[in-house]
Design an enzyme around this catalytic site. Structure first.
Site, PDB file in Angstrom:
ATOM      1  N   ASP A 361      -4.188  -0.324   8.008  1.00 50.00           N
ATOM      2  CA  ASP A 361      -4.176  -0.729   6.607  1.00 50.00           C
ATOM      3  C   ASP A 361      -2.737  -0.940   6.112  1.00 50.00           C
ATOM      4  OD1 ASP A 361      -5.672  -0.951   4.011  1.00 50.00           O
ATOM      5  OD2 ASP A 361      -4.442   0.791   3.501  1.00 50.00           O
ATOM      6  N   GLU A 390      -3.061  -5.269   8.848  1.00 52.14           N
ATOM      7  CA  GLU A 390      -3.333  -6.011   7.619  1.00 52.14           C
ATOM      8  C   GLU A 390      -2.017  -6.563   7.076  1.00 52.14           C
ATOM      9  OE1 GLU A 390      -5.550  -5.307   3.314  1.00 52.14           O
ATOM     10  OE2 GLU A 390      -4.234  -3.755   4.130  1.00 52.14           O
TER      11      GLU A 390
END
Length: 644
Positions: A361, A390
């Site tokens: 993330d 990400e």
């Protein structure tokens, strides 16, 4: 007589009280003579790793001053790091020559001492034997809290901070769990996906707030070594992964190194003054997550300064050091002890439960050098593993610079897979446009893919049409023509594709009011659901039609070398028609899209270089023969995938 008995009773009572007092005193003295150890991270480790240095983080009142020894064969203590807080101690040891077994760590503080057992385990396989996901896979992303609930689910787990399960509230917990997912593994096989990406499953012990928000999403970790008990146990997580493997499914674990949850023990008792970025405001807020009247700095959410050659220091600081939100403290990856802890944690989960990949993330928000170090260590230990980061910027040049071995960056990230936000962005614009002769409609996709020369490995770019942080592709509608075009592109171009749960049964929603509206419960996954999306009988006619179409495409894609290994040729959209060819050996696949709301014609002569004189093709979805010896008439927004 009664007086005599009463006297005896009183004497016995006095002796009993004296005995109890002596016992309590002895217990107290015994406790006072022992070192207090609350826990050690990681809970165990493995022998035979390429990285021989092991960090143990010891928690306990006054543990910082402890001396530590062990006589376990093959283990040597390299150093003891005494942090700012008296309640943490870092032990660095070399385990290169150690064999599996239980060693004893001897802790001594002054005259107090204690022996602590610590286990070194045998690995199930070598690092090179672990295979990650690839472009041969299709990842299916789901949120454990919103997918399915098992029959024995417990609505209230004792010992956790205040929370409530209420499915009527989009931002509270709904009660999905890992066992519920495990019970539906056959569904994923029926659909045809090959890998499962769960949003984070680790403990998120943050209380619900007064505005009806919770950390059901999992992105506020409070224990890096424990599955959230609302989802299940570490053992249940491993069982789910083992059973998934038995059915040919991989499991990708969502991790967050950029930040943790406010209720993590590190926040109330910071190990060192530089464990977090910009922590001084916590003193101003008196240890609360209320930033009002403090020097709290939130991230700008602008990721461009990280790679901008002209970036100012203030912009860089706001991006990387600013906190994501006040309730998610920003970890300082420049601190080598923090980074070592995080690197070991990812290895521990690979070895302990057997995950097949990691999705990281908020990748660029964390320290660039620290994250590159992590990737380099993982690549050395697990050369065939895969991690996707990400990287939320919609320009291909930005995304490409983050991929391993990119020539666009002077610093190698060692990150094998990046997320294609350009494809997502352009596709979600194109679906509302007519494909013209220049820039609109599918010209946007064409003009995004032309920059694939920037990527060291385009097949290791993860493409998607939606996820948990975006509006659903369908928005608040049910436009299956646009959805089929999007899915056809996603599953046939040179990418690693990712689906979002429920798209196969037309789940929709937007973020206008709350993120929870794009994270709805999968129908049929919870007790009392009247609508069951897991079965043919429970789906509506439209849902079943979409499920059948997508399932057919997914099963056709499995093991299909034309899609996995084939050369890609794309044609500039011509008279509203966009064509992409994939070729491998003597086989060809054409994805043909009418990007207009009117009828269109694919003029086959224009595509002679890939058709190569063939006159008959097969429709992948219907199995029918298609005459490609003459121009093809296309219905409005028609999707056609053919092979020959």
């Amino acid at each position: 007589m009664l007086i005599f008995v009463d006297k005896i009773r009183k004497k016995l009572m006095k002796k009993l009280l004296l005995f109890i007092g002596l016992m309590l005193s002895a217990m107290s003295m015994n406790a006072a003579n022992k070192v207090n150890i609350e826990r050690i991270d990681p809970t165990h480790w493995y022998v035979g790793m390429k990285e021989s240095s092991l960090q143990l983080m010891v928690y306990g009142k006054g543990i910082r001053d402890a001396e530590v020894t062990t006589d376990y064969p093959g283990v040597s203590i390299e150093s003891l790091v005494r942090l700012d807080s008296p309640d943490y101690l870092l032990i660095y040891m070399d385990v290169a020559k150690a064999q599996a077994g239980k060693m004893t760590l001897k802790f001594k503080v002054g005259k107090k001492s204690v022996n602590y057992p610590y286990e070194l385990k045998t690995r199930e396989m070598t690092g090179a034997e672990r295979r990650g996901f690839s472009n041969a896979d299709v990842l299916y992303m789901l949120m454990p809290d919103r997918f399915a609930q098992s029959a024995n689910h417990v609505a209230q787990i004792k010992g956790l901070n205040t929370y409530k399960e209420d499915r009527s509230q989009p931002s509270l917990r709904h009660g999905g769990d890992l066992e519920g997912i495990r019970q539906h593994l056959d569904y994923f096989n029926e659909l045809g996906v090959t890998a499962l990406w769960f949003t984070p499953v680790l403990e998120n012990n943050s209380p619900d707030n007064d505005n009806g928000f919770s950390t059901y999403h999992g992105y506020a970790t409070t224990d890096y070594y424990r599955v959230d008990p609302r989802f299940g146990t570490n053992a249940q997580y491993k069982q789910l992964i083992d059973d998934a493997h038995a059915k040919g499914l991989k499991v990708v674990m969502d991790m967050i190194f950029n930040h943790c949850g406010f209720e993590h023990p590190w926040v109330a008792n910071q190990p060192s003054k530089d464990w977090f970025n910009l922590p001084d405001w916590l003193k101003e807020s008196q240890g609360t997550s209320n930033p009002e009247g403090t020097s709290f700095q939130q991230t700008s959410y602008k990721l461009t300064p990280v790679l901008d050659p002209y970036a100012s220091k203030v912009d860089m600081r706001e991006t990387v050091e600013g906190w994501f939100v006040p309730t998610m403290p920003d970890l300082n990856q420049k601190n080598p002890h923090v980074m070592k802890y995080l690197i070991q944690n990812s290895i521990w989960w690979i070895e302990t439960v057997g995950i097949d990949g990691i999705r990281m993330d908020t990748y660029p928000y964390a320290d660039r050098e620290g994250m590159a170090q992590w990737m380099k260590v993982l690549d050395k230990e697990y050369p065939n593993f895969n991690t996707v980061g990400e990287t939320w910027v919609t320009e291909p040049a930005y995304t490409a610079a983050w991929q391993k071995d990119s020539k666009l960056s002077s610093a190698n990230s060692y990150l094998k897979t990046v997320m294609d936000f350009s494809f997502f962005d352009k596709l979600n614009q194109a679906k509302n446009e007519e494909t013209d002769g220049w820039w609109n409609g599918f010209n946007r996709i064409y003009n995004s893919l032309v920059y694939d020369y920037l990527y060291p490995n385009p097949s290791n770019v993860m493409a998607f049409i939606e996820n948990h942080d975006t509006d659903r592709f369908l928005g608040n509608g049910k436009d299956t023509l646009a959805l089929k075009q999007a899915l056809a592109l996603l599953l046939t171009i040179n990418r690693t594709p990712q689906l979002y749960y429920g798209t196969e049964i037309l789940m929709n929603g937007t973020k206008e009011i709350t993120d929870g509206n794009v994270r709805k419960d999968f129908p049929g996954g919870f007790p009392g659901d009247k609508h069951d999306g897991f079965t043919k009988e429970g789906r509506t006619k439209a849902e079943q039609a979409m499920f059948n179409w997508l399932s057919k495409l997914l099963h056709w894609r499995q093991g299909n070398d034309v899609i996995i290994k084939g050369k890609q040729t794309q044609f500039i959209p011509w008279k509203g028609v966009y064509v992409i060819a994939r070729q491998y050996g003597d086989k060809t696949v054409l994805t043909i899209l009418n990007g207009t709301s009117g009828s269109a014609t694919m003029e086959v002569a224009r595509y002679a270089e890939v058709i190569q004189g063939k006159t008959v093709a097969r429709d992948v979805i219907t199995g029918r023969s298609v005459n490609i010896g003459e121009d093809l008439k296309l219905r409005p927004r028609q999707t056609l995938i053919i092979e020959f």
